[in-house]
Design an enzyme around this catalytic site. Structure first.
Site: not given
Ligand SMILES: [Zn+2]
Length: 454
Positions: A55, A120, A204, A233, A267, A318
């Site tokens: 991620h 994104y 997303h 998350e 997450h 992340d």
């Molecule tokens: Zn993320």
């Protein structure tokens, strides 16, 4: 010569001695043979399969360390997100490529050889589409190509600002993308698919994608492609999901979508006992990002219960506050120790060695999440491997069975000496082959971004 002789190599079922490793010109492993003899072949002491980073939001690397100031009101994930949005509002395709190349080089130097980019940032600064629908994603792919890291690109479905199909805010217009836009990007990126690159998709979150849109996207995607989603998350997200649907996010997703081994739930921090068991039984991978989750104050994933239920997991960096799998895995375990006031959580009766359990589990789960043949030293897999620095004092004189423990739980020096990615030596003696040129472009991009945000 596309061969290496390892006195000790970590294979899927544990350490093996005197292993001949060979790969072809396409960068695929052709032979992994223990008990071989080293004749005219370069030999090294300790070889591990390269780790998977499941991620990543590459551009967030540029924010690392800049959001650590207390505000007037208590800070949270949501105040951090405001800062990230301001930053994302100005970034250009050239800057995205420069930042991504830097972070990929750093990831490789620390032992990641594959990465999933949850992508994104799709549109122009004003929210208008680029002339090339996958312009931004292509920049990330170019950065991966230059660095040598294996990439799974995940164009993101991003339709709403919150549960109940709330319209996007102005600062979210660059992320806008319904199912058709995602499929258009998946098509546009198809020619790039190779031994080095795969293309999946990512709704997303349940905040940004309604459940019907998620279902439709899954139906329309080419088969066997990886699917990732941010889930549970933050507690506020769980509360909103409960208020809107009557179910918690993981329960809601598992009740409405046929979640299987193609899926990575990123997450999945806030789980009940029954959600933990359901997620484990689904065959999906939990995508855990301990340093970012700690940085953002998310909470702790119930790792012990999840392992006991047989769940698969992998790690991701992340937001890139860290680019080291050592730090990620160390904090995955340490968070559990601190919360539970006990030691050695990530283990099973058959694998009591915590470091071995963490490295091998994160490889298995991570590989699944990439949708690519990675994560193991075995014929047919991509030739991704790490050579550890056997001359370092932490590794000198230790038994092979203690190498992973030393690697993950002792000190802060980077013990990754050389890295082979896709059959190419991209890191030698701790230095990446494009390190200086990439760092130069990165610093230029940071300078430009600082000027704009002033
Ligand atoms: Zn993320």
């Amino acid at each position: 010569m596309n061969q290496l002789f390892a006195h000790n190599a970590l294979l899927p079922d544990g350490w093996a001695r005197d292993v001949l490793i060979a790969w072809d010109v396409d960068g695929t492993l052709t032979e992994v043979r223990p008990g071989a003899s080293a004749v005219d072949i370069p030999s090294v002491d300790y070889v591990l399969p390269g780790m998977v980073n499941l991620h990543s939001h590459a551009f967030q690397r540029a924010l690392g360390g800049l959001t650590e100031h207390a505000g007037a009101a208590p800070d949270s994930f949501w105040t951090w997100r405001d800062l990230m949005y301001r930053f994302a509002a100005t970034i250009t395709p050239e800057q995205v490529q420069a930042i991504a190349a830097q972070v990929f080089v750093e990831c490789l130097r620390h032992g990641y050889t594959a990465l999933c980019e949850f992508h994104y940032l799709h549109h122009e600064l004003d929210g208008a589409p680029y002339a090339r629908p996958a312009e931004m994603a292509e920049r990330v792919a170019a950065a991966a190509q230059e660095s040598g890291i294996g990439l799974t690109l995940l164009p993101v479905l991003y339709s709403h600002a919150g549960f109940g199909a709330q319209p996007l805010k102005p600062e979210q217009q660059r992320f806008r993308g319904d199912m058709h836009a995602v499929l258009e990007r998946v098509d546009a990126l198809a020619p790039l698919r190779s031994n080095q690159l795969e293309v999946g998709a990512a709704p997303h979150s349940l905040r940004a994608a309604a459940i019907d849109e998620v279902r439709e996207l899954v139906r329309e995607m080419p088969p066997a492609r990886p699917l990732h989603i941010h889930i549970a998350e933050q507690q506020a997200e769980v509360d909103q999901c409960l208020a809107f649907t009557g179910q918690r996010p993981v329960d809601y997703l598992l009740s409405h979508i046929d979640v299987d081994a193609r899926w990575c739930l990123v997450h999945a921090t806030h789980l009940t006992i029954s959600e933990t068991a359901r997620l484990a039984a689904s065959g999906a991978v939990a995508g855990l990002c301990p340093t970012t989750e700690a940085n953002l104050g998310d909470g702790l994933f119930p790792l012990g219960d999840y392992i006991a239920a047989g769940g698969l997991f992998g790690i991701g960096s992340d937001s890139h506050v860290s680019q080291s799998p050592v730090e990620e895995l160390r904090w995955l375990e340490y968070g559990q120790r601190l919360a539970g006031q006990r030691r050695n959580v990530a283990a099973t009766p058959t694998t009591p060695d915590v470091a071995a359990f963490l490295w091998q589990s994160a490889l298995r789960g991570g590989a699944l999440a990439t949708g690519r043949p990675v994560g193991a030293l075995a014929p047919g897999k991509r030739a991704d491997l790490l050579v550890l620095d056997a001359d370092h004092v932490n590794l000198g004189g230790v038994a092979a069975s203690d190498v992973l423990g030393r690697f993950l739980f002792s000190g802060n020096d980077n013990l990754v000496r050389d890295v082979l990615a896709g059959g190419r030596w991209v890191v030698k003696n701790g230095v990446h082959i494009a390190q200086n040129a990439v760092a130069h472009r990165y610093k230029l991009a940071i300078h430009q971004l600082r000027e704009v945000s002033r």
